[in-house]
Design an enzyme around this catalytic site. Structure first.
Site, PDB file in Angstrom:
ATOM      1  N   HIS A 234      -2.529   2.467   3.663  1.00 50.40           N
ATOM      2  CA  HIS A 234      -1.148   2.149   4.042  1.00 50.40           C
ATOM      3  C   HIS A 234      -1.068   1.745   5.355  1.00 50.40           C
ATOM      4  O   HIS A 234      -0.378   0.366   5.536  1.00 50.40           O
ATOM      5  CB  HIS A 234       0.096   3.239   3.944  1.00 50.40           C
ATOM      6  CG  HIS A 234       1.179   2.567   3.990  1.00 50.40           C
ATOM      7  ND1 HIS A 234       1.828   1.912   2.942  1.00 50.40           N
ATOM      8  CD2 HIS A 234       2.078   2.540   5.048  1.00 50.40           C
ATOM      9  CE1 HIS A 234       2.981   1.166   3.401  1.00 50.40           C
ATOM     10  NE2 HIS A 234       3.178   1.476   4.769  1.00 50.40           N
ATOM     11  N   TYR A 238      -0.239  -2.378   8.123  1.00 49.07           N
ATOM     12  CA  TYR A 238       0.164  -2.873   9.589  1.00 49.07           C
ATOM     13  C   TYR A 238      -0.895  -3.441  10.265  1.00 49.07           C
ATOM     14  O   TYR A 238      -0.715  -4.384  11.147  1.00 49.07           O
ATOM     15  CB  TYR A 238       1.050  -1.262  10.301  1.00 49.07           C
ATOM     16  CG  TYR A 238       1.913  -1.157   9.348  1.00 49.07           C
ATOM     17  CD1 TYR A 238       3.061  -1.872   9.356  1.00 49.07           C
ATOM     18  CD2 TYR A 238       1.876  -0.140   8.557  1.00 49.07           C
ATOM     19  CE1 TYR A 238       4.049  -1.439   8.478  1.00 49.07           C
ATOM     20  CE2 TYR A 238       2.840   0.240   7.804  1.00 49.07           C
ATOM     21  CZ  TYR A 238       4.013  -0.311   7.774  1.00 49.07           C
ATOM     22  OH  TYR A 238       4.799   0.220   6.706  1.00 49.07           O
ATOM     23  N   HIS A 385       5.750  -7.067  -4.758  1.00 48.15           N
ATOM     24  CA  HIS A 385       6.224  -6.800  -3.491  1.00 48.15           C
ATOM     25  C   HIS A 385       5.126  -7.245  -2.383  1.00 48.15           C
ATOM     26  O   HIS A 385       5.624  -7.657  -1.349  1.00 48.15           O
ATOM     27  CB  HIS A 385       6.470  -5.133  -3.343  1.00 48.15           C
ATOM     28  CG  HIS A 385       6.027  -4.514  -2.017  1.00 48.15           C
ATOM     29  ND1 HIS A 385       7.147  -4.869  -1.151  1.00 48.15           N
ATOM     30  CD2 HIS A 385       5.179  -3.961  -1.380  1.00 48.15           C
ATOM     31  CE1 HIS A 385       6.836  -4.119   0.178  1.00 48.15           C
ATOM     32  NE2 HIS A 385       5.554  -3.668  -0.070  1.00 48.15           N
ATOM     33  N   PHE A 386       3.961  -6.837  -2.632  1.00 51.20           N
ATOM     34  CA  PHE A 386       2.879  -7.073  -1.567  1.00 51.20           C
ATOM     35  C   PHE A 386       2.456  -8.523  -1.435  1.00 51.20           C
ATOM     36  O   PHE A 386       1.868  -9.227  -0.713  1.00 51.20           O
ATOM     37  CB  PHE A 386       1.772  -6.160  -1.570  1.00 51.20           C
ATOM     38  CG  PHE A 386       0.792  -6.342  -2.748  1.00 51.20           C
ATOM     39  CD1 PHE A 386      -0.138  -7.304  -2.995  1.00 51.20           C
ATOM     40  CD2 PHE A 386       0.622  -5.234  -3.624  1.00 51.20           C
ATOM     41  CE1 PHE A 386      -0.742  -7.417  -4.257  1.00 51.20           C
ATOM     42  CE2 PHE A 386      -0.125  -5.096  -4.696  1.00 51.20           C
ATOM     43  CZ  PHE A 386      -1.008  -6.235  -4.965  1.00 51.20           C
ATOM     44  N   HIS A 387       3.037  -9.400  -2.568  1.00 54.54           N
ATOM     45  CA  HIS A 387       2.823 -10.893  -2.346  1.00 54.54           C
ATOM     46  C   HIS A 387       3.799 -11.374  -1.246  1.00 54.54           C
ATOM     47  O   HIS A 387       3.549 -12.441  -1.033  1.00 54.54           O
ATOM     48  CB  HIS A 387       2.565 -11.725  -3.501  1.00 54.54           C
ATOM     49  CG  HIS A 387       1.396 -11.499  -4.473  1.00 54.54           C
ATOM     50  ND1 HIS A 387       1.148 -10.446  -5.183  1.00 54.54           N
ATOM     51  CD2 HIS A 387       0.337 -12.482  -4.360  1.00 54.54           C
ATOM     52  CE1 HIS A 387      -0.284 -10.823  -5.442  1.00 54.54           C
ATOM     53  NE2 HIS A 387      -0.529 -12.042  -5.010  1.00 54.54           N
ATOM     54  N   ARG A 448       0.612  -3.856 -14.311  1.00 50.91           N
ATOM     55  CA  ARG A 448      -0.062  -4.691 -13.472  1.00 50.91           C
ATOM     56  C   ARG A 448      -1.747  -4.405 -13.910  1.00 50.91           C
ATOM     57  O   ARG A 448      -1.982  -3.637 -14.599  1.00 50.91           O
ATOM     58  CB  ARG A 448      -0.028  -4.333 -11.898  1.00 50.91           C
ATOM     59  CG  ARG A 448      -0.263  -2.636 -11.573  1.00 50.91           C
ATOM     60  CD  ARG A 448      -0.098  -2.334 -10.132  1.00 50.91           C
ATOM     61  NE  ARG A 448      -0.852  -3.105  -9.136  1.00 50.91           N
ATOM     62  CZ  ARG A 448      -1.162  -2.491  -7.868  1.00 50.91           C
ATOM     63  NH1 ARG A 448      -0.487  -1.269  -7.651  1.00 50.91           N
ATOM     64  NH2 ARG A 448      -1.987  -3.024  -7.122  1.00 50.91           N
ATOM     65  N   ARG A 449      -2.457  -5.082 -12.946  1.00 49.65           N
ATOM     66  CA  ARG A 449      -3.902  -4.897 -13.068  1.00 49.65           C
ATOM     67  C   ARG A 449      -4.447  -4.891 -14.767  1.00 49.65           C
ATOM     68  O   ARG A 449      -5.147  -4.032 -15.184  1.00 49.65           O
ATOM     69  CB  ARG A 449      -4.177  -3.515 -12.469  1.00 49.65           C
ATOM     70  CG  ARG A 449      -4.276  -3.511 -11.060  1.00 49.65           C
ATOM     71  CD  ARG A 449      -4.576  -2.297 -10.316  1.00 49.65           C
ATOM     72  NE  ARG A 449      -5.067  -2.775  -9.052  1.00 49.65           N
ATOM     73  CZ  ARG A 449      -5.190  -1.801  -8.048  1.00 49.65           C
ATOM     74  NH1 ARG A 449      -5.127  -0.417  -8.515  1.00 49.65           N
ATOM     75  NH2 ARG A 449      -5.765  -1.993  -6.916  1.00 49.65           N
TER      76      ARG A 449
END
Lengths: 583, 71
Positions: A234, A238, A385-387, A448-449
């Protein structure tokens, strides 16, 4: 983009440092190109639009896409940007430039090793592969070259951090009463967070995964390695974001024609990231058995606290660009928005990245909530989300920042501003399409995946059709790939534009400067110590419980490797003998 | 005629139209997910692109004949 000035450019003042920055960005962009190609193959394959690989190779593609983009591209860009930021803001060279070259080389070698291990997975005749995905925890196992490469890469980043701390300490000796310049402050806090966060992945790789892949130990505990991975997994988010924040806080207000609204708020935000980034990783493990609900609840509350620095950033950055717009003649409640330099791809790219980051923040709150996470866990929602976050807030900001920074590193103008503007807008449009479809499909339960998301399941669509969503992903992914090609080719053509002078840039001081903030904000030792205490509080009990329940290497497995058992037996017998003698 | 400033350049128009396109696109999702209104994809998107194209052409023509046009 950079405008004509009478200042000497960065490369004029620091040619050796500029070479290191250019080299880091070059590696980042090569990896961006390969990773983007893998993304296109993947998007077209799983949507069944175009299949040029065997489904068995899907995980090789997926691993390359994730590792090349989320680890190598982002972190190489970070080290390049941070080298520029430290040198520029302290106005001094590294203590020993050979050390700077050494960490850049180590990171490159590590990346090549890990990358080779992944790509060799395409060649059946070669017994090397690393189809372990970006998350690379057990039970999936990679070739030792992959883990060794990762270890060397991470040690390289540690050395880079040490290099920047040394430069700062040397500067402080000459400027004992000065506040740390904001960009250097951002670099140092990022690296403190990184040192704390990478302890987890260092233990995971060096103690468990590498010996396991070398055959030195027979087994590892998947839950323990997952927990150690997310200890790092995680905060690495950042680590990607903080350089983007550096650009938003210090470069974007300047391009907008204004000044940073508040230096103290920026410092508070970075300190909050130091404190809160790491003790939250268990929120990635809400569905993992073996971790008590109470620990997961603590991780959730810590994660929700992380909204604070994001909201502070939204306020400060928007206030700063509004100041810039009003300096440019903008008026009215919202009318100032039209006075911003939307023709400038550096500004537009960063602004659009920030806009999609807000959307990513909202979907992130769903991921972080223990109750509603179950609805979207392991569905296509998560990559959606992470795209938006790493794939846009970070990647698009890096590309836009490059349009501003590159002329200062080369004394050459960007080849085409219209192409650059079209490129950042295309990224925004492509990502709006793709991530929307991913989020919606995730809500319908599409996993996913997997290369074959359809299997034999019937996904009922609340509106439209699943086929429509797949087409949307394919079109969005294609636009993103074209955007990447435009970016890379524009940069490549920029190498051929004539050299000239006048690309030097200065960054104006903040409206509310460091003198308005308490000096304790600059106390790096204090924040590092508090960060460590918070991590111990968040992780000591869960890790202790996992090891107590399963042992270090899994249930029923000897607590230490068979290879060293004779050594332990000998030590035990010796101690017993000593005890007898003493008695 | 005084132009809104985002129309003064083609770059500003591009960003503005793509933003409008993204908002129009997301409105269909909102209609479907929040209100259960299933707007058929093909006519919706074709209509949206057609409207944006007409608006774009109109603004560009207006821009090129306006004294506010930026170089």
């Amino acid at each position: 983009m950079s405008t004509q000035t009478d200042q000497p450019s960065f490369v004029d003042r620091y040619p050796e440092e500029a070479a290191v920055v250019r080299r880091s960005l070059l590696v980042a962009f090569v990896m961006l190109g390969i990773g983007a190609l893998m993304g296109l193959v993947q998007a077209l394959h799983r949507t069944n639009v175009l299949r040029i690989i065997d489904s068995a190779d899907y995980y090789t593609v997926l691993t390359a896409h994730g590792v090349f983009l989320a680890i190598v591209f982002t972190i190489f860009f970070l080290v390049g940007l941070y080298q520029w930021a430290v040198t520029r803001s302290l106005d001094r060279s590294p203590v020993d430039i050979r050390f700077t070259h050494a960490w850049a080389t180590m990171m490159t070698v590590g990346s090549l090793m890990a990358g080779a291990a992944i790509l060799l997975g395409f060649i059946d005749e070669v017994p090397v592969s690393a189809d372990v995905l970006f998350t690379f925890y057990a039970p999936l196992q990679a070739h030792p070259i992959f883990y060794a490469g990762l270890a060397i890469f991470i040690v390289g980043t540690w050395m880079a951090g040490a290099d920047w701390f040394r430069t700062w300490l040397a500067w402080r000796k000459d400027n004992p009463d000065e506040r740390i310049p904001l960009q250097t402050f951002m670099v140092l806090t990022t690296m403190i967070m990184w040192y704390v966060a990478t302890l987890g992945v260092a233990v995971e790789v060096l103690v468990f995964l590498l010996p396991w892949s070398l055959g030195l130990i027979d087994s590892v505990d998947p839950l323990l390695t997952r927990t150690l991975f997310w200890f790092f997994g995680h905060p690495v988010v950042y680590f990607w974001l903080m350089p983007a924040y550096l650009l938003w806080y210090t470069v974007m207000p300047k391009i907008a024609g204004g000044r940073l609204f508040s230096d103290p708020l920026a410092r508070v935000v970075f300190i909050l990231f130091v404190l809160l980034s790491t003790p939250v990783g268990i929120h990635h493990q809400y569905v993992d058995p073996g971790i008590a609900q109470g620990f997961k609840f603590i991780a959730m509350t810590n994660t929700m606290f992380l909204l604070l620095p994001s909201l502070l950033t939204a306020f400060t950055v928007v206030a700063s660009i509004e100041h810039g717009a009003r300096q440019r003649g903008g008026t009215g409640l919202f009318g100032w928005l039209t006075a911003l330099p939307w023709r400038d791809p550096a500004f537009t790219g960063m602004a659009l990245a920030g806009l999609l980051f807000a959307a990513g923040g909202f979907s992130g709150m769903v991921n972080a909530g223990m109750n509603i996470n179950y609805l979207v866990h392991n569905t296509l929602w998560v990559p959606g989300h992470f795209h938006l976050t790493v794939g846009t807030a970070v990647a698009l900001t890096f590309m836009a920042g490059t349009y501003w920074l590159w002329p200062q590193l080369t004394n050459r103008e960007i080849y085409s501003r219209p192409i650059a503007l079209a490129q950042v807008v295309m990224w925004f449009g492509g990502m709006a399409l793709m991530s929307n479809a991913m989020h919606v499909a995730g809500l319908f339960g599409v996993p996913r995946r997997t290369a074959e998301p359809q299997y034999s399941f019937d996904f009922p669509a609340l509106f439209g059709t699943i086929g429509e969503l797949r087409l949307q992903i394919a079109v969005g992914g294609t636009l993103l790939f074209i955007s990447t090609v435009l970016f890379l080719s524009n940069l490549a053509f920029s190498l051929g534009t004539p050299k000239r002078e006048g690309f030097g840039q200065t960054i104006p001081p903040a409206l509310s400067g460091p003198e308005d903030s308490p000096a304790v904000l600059d106390n790096m030792k204090l924040w590092a110590a508090i960060a460590v205490v918070l991590v111990v509080l968040a992780y000591a009990l869960p890790l202790g419980a996992i090891i107590s329940d399963n042992g270090l290497f899994g249930v029923g497995i000897e607590p230490y490797p068979m290879l060293v058992r004779p050594l332990f037996d000998w030590a035990g017998a010796t101690l017993a003998g000593l005890a007898e003698v003493i008695a | 005629m005084t132009l809104p400033s985002f129309v003064r350049t083609r770059g500003g128009m591009l960003v503005g139209l793509v933003m409008l396109g993204a908002i129009g696109f997301e409105l269909r999702t909102v209609a479907g997910m929040l209100f259960g209104i299933d707007l058929p994809a093909a006519p919706y998107f074709i209509g949206m692109v057609a409207i944006l194209s007409i608006v774009g052409v109109y603004l560009d023509v207006t821009r090129s004949t306006s004294p506010d046009t930026a170089t």
